[in-house]
Design a protein around this motif. Structure first.
Motif, mmCIF file in Angstrom:
data_model
loop_
_atom_site.group_PDB
_atom_site.id
_atom_site.type_symbol
_atom_site.label_atom_id
_atom_site.label_comp_id
_atom_site.label_asym_id
_atom_site.label_seq_id
_atom_site.Cartn_x
_atom_site.Cartn_y
_atom_site.Cartn_z
ATOM 1 N N VAL A 6 0.849 -1.188 0.000
ATOM 2 C CA VAL A 6 0.000 0.000 0.000
ATOM 3 C C VAL A 6 0.889 1.243 0.000
ATOM 4 O O VAL A 6 1.899 1.295 0.687
ATOM 5 C CB VAL A 6 -0.980 -0.012 1.206
ATOM 6 N N ILE A 11 -5.739 1.797 1.715
ATOM 7 C CA ILE A 11 -6.419 1.703 0.421
ATOM 8 C C ILE A 11 -7.845 1.247 0.712
ATOM 9 O O ILE A 11 -8.057 0.345 1.526
ATOM 10 C CB ILE A 11 -5.691 0.733 -0.544
ATOM 11 N N GLN A 15 -11.084 -0.583 -3.899
ATOM 12 C CA GLN A 15 -9.916 -0.306 -4.740
ATOM 13 C C GLN A 15 -8.887 -1.427 -4.631
ATOM 14 O O GLN A 15 -8.225 -1.769 -5.615
ATOM 15 C CB GLN A 15 -9.292 1.028 -4.354
ATOM 16 N N LEU A 16 -8.761 -2.017 -3.445
ATOM 17 C CA LEU A 16 -7.833 -3.140 -3.265
ATOM 18 C C LEU A 16 -8.251 -4.331 -4.126
ATOM 19 O O LEU A 16 -7.416 -4.947 -4.786
ATOM 20 C CB LEU A 16 -7.779 -3.546 -1.790
ATOM 21 N N LYS A 51 -11.006 1.124 5.262
ATOM 22 C CA LYS A 51 -9.610 1.509 5.064
ATOM 23 C C LYS A 51 -8.712 0.324 5.401
ATOM 24 O O LYS A 51 -8.501 0.005 6.560
ATOM 25 C CB LYS A 51 -9.281 2.716 5.935
#
Length: 68
Positions: A6, A11, A15-16, A51
């Motif tokens: 990261v 991230i 999105q990951l 997160k």
């Protein structure tokens, strides 16, 4: 196991999933999170904007992502 480095502090979960090519679109990522197909540090988590930080482990459809 996929190791994902990261950049920055975190991230977002969707999105990951896209960055590791486990889903093809952000929409698909949102659906699989909504349906409880993703585990975060061993527990199902329904937060799309979660997160994910270094040290976390995400599992999805037999793949494990270790965030470093």
């Amino acid at each position: 196991m996929i190791e994902f480095k990261v950049t920055g502090d975190y991230i977002p979960m969707i999105q990951l999933l896209k960055a590791t090519n486990l889903v093809s679109t952000g929409g698909e990522a949102q659906i699989v999170v909504d349906e409880g197909e993703v585990t975060y540090n061993g527990e199902v988590d329904y937060r799309k904007r979660l997160k994910v930080k270094a040290g976390d482990v995400v599992e999805f459809r037999g793949e494990t992502i270790k965030v470093i």
